[in-house]
Write an enzyme that holds these catalytic residues in place. Structure first.
Site, mmCIF file in Angstrom:
data_model
loop_
_atom_site.group_PDB
_atom_site.id
_atom_site.type_symbol
_atom_site.label_atom_id
_atom_site.label_comp_id
_atom_site.label_asym_id
_atom_site.label_seq_id
_atom_site.Cartn_x
_atom_site.Cartn_y
_atom_site.Cartn_z
ATOM 1 N N TYR A 123 6.708 0.221 14.740
ATOM 2 C CA TYR A 123 5.683 -0.015 13.412
ATOM 3 C C TYR A 123 6.585 -0.139 12.028
ATOM 4 C CZ TYR A 123 1.947 0.543 16.856
ATOM 5 O OH TYR A 123 1.245 0.037 17.795
ATOM 6 N N PHE A 409 -4.549 11.123 17.544
ATOM 7 C CA PHE A 409 -5.911 10.203 17.327
ATOM 8 C C PHE A 409 -5.670 8.957 18.049
ATOM 9 C CE2 PHE A 409 -3.641 9.985 13.473
ATOM 10 C CZ PHE A 409 -3.361 8.671 13.136
#
Length: 409
Positions: A123, A409
């Site tokens: 990322y 999450f």
């Protein structure tokens, strides 16, 4: 770029969409976990990549509030449930989904985007930097003692059913959020994640347990844990597996750890995620026997540089012009004048001469105070253009409490 069709997820497509995510990760979630993730999915913020009627890519954005230095809760888009089918690699699908997600976050007025990475090398090219780390801990409680403060004796500890105590524990967690950067303000439904306990996840441990620390009738802390029994020829050597521990003061914190260290028939306490500055590390008698392993946790990128830098507070007065490079979100590229202190902050476009030069990834790494701009400069990733600007900015971006994300999450 790929010719794959990218569109918003429909409710009737969720089972297929989530099944493709499971296929990419090589695992099948238990029904309880699937049901929770379906409830937490924000369909209007989730996308699927399609090729000839088949889902070949998944990504979802979750609406959070993120605690930042100074205690403000900043609207934040959480990137999750990302996958690309192994049959469709290197076709630009991930890049297209990242473009769509960041445009969505910007349109929603969220200055920040965050994620937790299964593979952290992916990322950085999209501007995400490691903003918070965590410590994995495995303590040999047969050899390590705790030196707790005297007022740790003033608590009533009692067992509680984790689900029955959830509302009370969640209220305590909400009080904790502003005190540490990186914590998430949990929106309705997310509290259920803390008591999700499928049997297939236990790895031989007991069902989830909960102990409450109370003083004068008020809840001051809680711990959720399980016990994994083990025996050898010498006798019991079980492990206490700590899932969550939150406390409002040092005494309650110490009282809960003392309880966990003292559970019968165990000789190890294991916690998968604790803050890197957890006070526990200053209570133990032998840090070497605590098996501490640091890992990356929360990856962050400013989506709107001006709004993001103005939302947090600074440990020392700062007045610096930043030259920011952001190839993936070019609206951030340019010069920004940051002024601020512990009470207020402002960050606006400027034509003044640049004093520090850095990329948006480096800005994301330093944003929560967990990574020093000076350390990044030492790695050649931040460039000082005015003498003294680096020390000033590095001091200002620091924070007394290390950032930490309590759950994924």
């Amino acid at each position: 770029m790929t010719s794959t069709d990218l569109r918003v997820l429909r409710r009737e497509e969720w089972d297929d969409w989530y099944g493709r995510l499971e296929l990419a990760f090589g695992e099948t979630e238990p029904p309880e976990a699937r049901a929770l993730w379906r409830d937490l999915t924000e369909f209007e913020r989730s996308i699927a990549a399609w090729d000839d009627g088949e889902i070949v890519g998944t990504a979802g954005t979750l609406s959070f509030g993120l605690s930042v230095p100074g205690g403000a809760i900043v609207p934040t888009g959480g990137l999750s449930m990302v996958s690309v089918a192994a049959t469709h690699r290197r076709r630009g699908i991930l890049t297209a989904m990242m473009r769509r997600q960041l445009d969505d976050v910007r349109a929603a007025g969220e200055p920040l985007a965050v994620l937790t990475a299964s593979e952290p090398a992916i990322y950085g090219r999209f501007g995400y930097g490691v903003a918070a780390r965590h410590a994995r801990v495995e303590v040999d409680t047969a050899r390590v003692r705790l030196d707790v403060p005297p007022d740790a004796d003033g608590f009533r500890l009692r067992y509680a059913d984790p689900a029955a105590a959830l509302k009370e524990c969640e209220a305590l967690y909400a009080r904790r959020v502003p005190s540490r950067p990186g914590m998430l303000e949990r929106r309705p439904g997310w509290e259920r994640q803390g008591v999700l306990d499928p049997e297939g996840w236990r790895d031989g441990a007991s069902p989830l347990r909960c102990v409450l620390a109370e003083k004068d009738g008020e809840l001051r802390g809680y711990a959720r844990y399980s016990v994994k029994p083990e025996w050898d020829a010498s006798g019991p050597k079980g492990t206490v597996v700590v899932h969550d521990l939150e406390a409002l003061d040092p005494a309650a914190h110490a009282a809960l750890w003392r309880f966990l260290f003292g559970i019968d028939l165990t000789s190890t306490v294991s916690a998968k995620s604790r803050p890197v500055d957890d006070p526990l590390f200053h209570l133990v008698s032998d840090l070497r026997r605590c098996g501490i392993l640091l890992r990356d946790l929360l990856h962050l990128r400013p989506v709107e540089v001006g709004a993001a830098l103005a939302a947090r507070r600074y440990a020392a007065p700062v007045d610096v012009v930043l030259e920011v490079e952001d190839a993936f979100c070019p609206w951030n590229t340019g010069r920004w004048r940051l002024t601020g202190d512990a009470r207020d902050a402002r960050c606006v476009r400027t034509d003044a001469a640049a004093e520090l030069e850095l990329g948006v990834r480096e800005l994301g790494e330093a944003y929560l105070g967990g990574t020093s701009l000076a350390a990044l400069a030492g790695a050649g990733r931040v460039r000082e253009l005015r003498a003294g600007a680096l020390a000033e900015a590095s001091t200002a971006f620091s924070w007394p409490v290390a950032p930490w994300l309590p759950h994924g999450f």
